[in-house]
Enzyme design. Structure first.
Site, PDB file in Angstrom:
ATOM      1  N   ASP A 237     -31.006 -28.795  25.383  1.00  0.00           N
ATOM      2  CA  ASP A 237     -29.965 -28.893  26.405  1.00  0.00           C
ATOM      3  C   ASP A 237     -30.422 -29.768  27.577  1.00  0.00           C
ATOM      4  O   ASP A 237     -31.566 -29.671  28.025  1.00  0.00           O
ATOM      5  CB  ASP A 237     -29.670 -27.473  26.916  1.00  0.00           C
ATOM      6  N   GLU A 304     -29.768 -33.443  23.831  1.00  0.00           N
ATOM      7  CA  GLU A 304     -28.464 -33.519  24.488  1.00  0.00           C
ATOM      8  C   GLU A 304     -28.736 -34.186  25.825  1.00  0.00           C
ATOM      9  O   GLU A 304     -29.244 -33.561  26.758  1.00  0.00           O
ATOM     10  CB  GLU A 304     -27.867 -32.131  24.666  1.00  0.00           C
TER      11      GLU A 304
END
Ligand code: TEU
Length: 568
Positions: A237, A304
């Site tokens: 993330d 990401e």
């Protein structure tokens, strides 16, 4: 006009007998193509996927029970978004315990059961690693908030004195991704107004200090924990924000406006990321694997990273770092031939330079659903179908977000059901991302369409009343459905591995249409323009996102074809 810019005599397309699938930088130990280079990975947002216990919230056992469906669809892997204990200030991306399982989703045994079932079905499992921040209810942050300035507990986060005469102003001008300042002030243990802490997202998501050895060590522990439970990889993330520039300089005005230069922000894309990623990669490549999981050298990390300059993004997947990084430029591109063509060409060129595949993505739990984004209604659906066949023909990996294969539209939810912090933080100007996080319709004529046995109003989000035709069951039985299109495409792309020859797009400068050879004889053509595009006489259509009009490709249609010369 022709759909093929390479005439038979002039520039023959590669011979499938010779052209093998891409290998490249991070090849498998035995020279075989690593599984992740062309894998299709399905994103599960567990609270909205399938509920097994009737509380209205999707859970791990519900997901396990539906893995068979994913095998029918034909995916290679699943990525499960955070299922860890969380106060849910940001849909689970505010984690209170990175190695636990949220009680509403099940227990540790449910996770192990999910992994075992997935592996038994030949499906690999990726989990989310969220290293940028914790929840404000993580024991570390509670300790830090109660501790003194300069204490060891505060050093794990980014605490600073404020500016202004009494420290009443934030330490710098950084903005939260959800709106408002990226800093919140704490009261010191004696009750006086004190230091500020950094949160690039919601205030309930304090940023960790990645220059702190305890933070580094803890994430190694977390990686090993999930590897020991059989996971085959991690989606990392906001991988680009872990390190902040020395001295935390102001970002200047307009900091969130120009995404193409966003890597210049002092909290994005810092050099220190790369040694860290190399350490994680070494850990993934060496930590022993339990039975059923892929071998250490075959585990994958997907970044990401909201970085839009392709050559900056390519650094995340340079040799020895991660293997994949989502191509958000493709997701963000409007439905326009020239724009799509440019993104494809730039992405392929940048990734090829470092020997990595492109990782295509059309949707996620953060993005407006493609059907809606491309115009809504029948036009939006038609384009979403064409975009899907474009993505799935392109060489590289692809991620499919739950419900994309059903062609679900974005849902307009009532104000009082919105959970996304964007809604409150933007002063109700932005509704946020909840409209793509509505529970999947599985079967039946009425909400909750087999998602749960709970009453529709008690489900994670309410589903629209007109989704009976969109259920998985209805679409499995309908050869013209979005589901049928994805399932066929996934089979065909496996049968037609991508060539390792450089991808060449052909078509007019205007971008009215473009085409390319995927490999093994498969050619893909997308017609964006209003002029019908004639097929060559010897083209045999394998799959089309919309019915052809005679021997022409109509507007907003993608066709996969093969030529007679490839028949053996
Ligand atoms: O998203 C990254 C990210 O930067 C988003 O916050 C983006 O700014 C947002 O979608 C605005 O539209 C990841 C997760 O995918 C997202 O769900 C989380 O909210 C975020 O990180 C924080 O963990």
């Amino acid at each position: 006009m022709t759909t093929r810019a390479t005439p038979d005599a002039g520039n023959p397309v590669p011979n499938p007998a010779v052209a093998g699938p891409a290998t490249g930088g991070s090849g498998g130990a035995d020279g075989a193509v690593p599984w992740w280079r062309d894998a299709v990975c399905y994103e599960i947002y567990p609270r909205a996927f399938a509920d097994s216990d009737g509380d209205g919230v999707g859970d791990l056992a519900g997901a396990t029970a539906r893995l068979e469906y994913l095998r029918t669809l034909g995916v290679d892997a699943v990525w499960i978004t955070p299922f860890y204990p969380s106060p849910l200030a940001d849909g689970g991306y505010d984690i209170a315990d990175h190695t636990g399982v949220a009680p509403d989703l099940g227990g540790p045994a449910d996770f192990v059961a999910l992994v075992e079932r997935a592996h038994a079905l030949g499906i690999k499992v990726l989990v989310d690693l969220v290293p940028n921040h914790t929840s404000d209810l993580h024991p570390w942050f509670r300790e830090a908030a109660a501790a003194e300035p300069g204490s060891r507990a505060r050093e794990r986060y980014v605490f600073r004195p404020g500016r202004g005469e009494h420290g009443e102003l934030p330490p710098n001008d950084w903005q939260s991704a959800f709106g408002g300042p990226a800093w919140t002030r704490v009261d010191e243990p004696d009750g006086s107004p004190g230091e500020w802490y950094l949160h690039l997202h919601a205030p309930q998501q304090p940023d960790l200090n990645w220059r702190n050895g305890e933070v580094v060590a803890d994430f190694e522990r977390i990686l090993k924990h999930w590897l020991d439970r059989g996971v085959d990889g991690f989606r990392v993330d906001v991988a680009h924000t872990l390190f902040k520039a020395d001295g935390l300089p102001d970002a200047g005005p307009g900091q969130h406006q120009d995404i193409h230069r966003n890597h210049l922000m002092p909290y994005y894309d810092q050099e220190e990321l790369h040694p860290l990623f190399r350490d994680w990669r070494a850990l993934l490549d060496s930590h022993p694997a339990p039975a059923g999981a892929v071998a250490p050298g075959e585990r994958v990390m997907v970044a990401e990273a909201g970085i839009f300059a392709p050559e900056r993004l390519a650094r995340y997947v340079s040799p020895g770092e991660m293997q994949q990084t989502f191509n958000f430029a493709f997701l963000e591109a409007p439905w326009d031939g020239a724009a799509m063509r440019d993104v494809v060409e730039e992405s392929v060129t940048a990734m090829q330079a470092v020997g990595a595949p492109v990782t295509w993505v059309l949707s996620s739990h953060d993005a407006v659903r493609p059907v809606t984004r491309y115009g809504g209604g029948q036009a939006g659906e038609r384009r979403a179908r064409a975009a899907a066949l474009l993505m799935l023909a392109l060489p590289g990996a692809a991620y499919v977000y739950q419900g994309e294969e059903l062609g679900l539209p974005q849902v307009e939810l009532p104000d009082d059901r919105l959970r996304d912090p964007l809604w409150e933080r933007s002063g109700h100007r932005e509704r946020g991302r909840d409209g793509c996080r509505v529970p999947l319709p599985w079967e039946g004529d009425a909400a909750p369409y087999g998602f749960s046995t709970a009453a529709p109003e008690d489900c994670w989000f309410p589903q629209p009343t007109d989704w009976a035709g969109l259920t998985a069951r209805a679409q499995e039985d309908d050869g013209d459905s979005m589901f049928a299109l994805y399932r066929r495409a996934l089979r065909l792309r496996r049968d037609h591995p991508a060539s390792d020859a450089a991808l060449k797009l052909d078509g007019p400068d205007s971008g009215e249409w473009f085409g390319f050879e995927r490999g093994a004889g498969l050619r893909c053509v997308v017609n964006f323009g209003s002029e019908p595009l004639p097929l060559e006489n010897d083209a045999e259509v394998l799959l089309s996102s919309a019915p052809l009009e005679g021997r022409t490709i109509p507007q907003d249609t993608t066709v996969w074809m093969i030529f007679k010369e490839y028949h053996q």
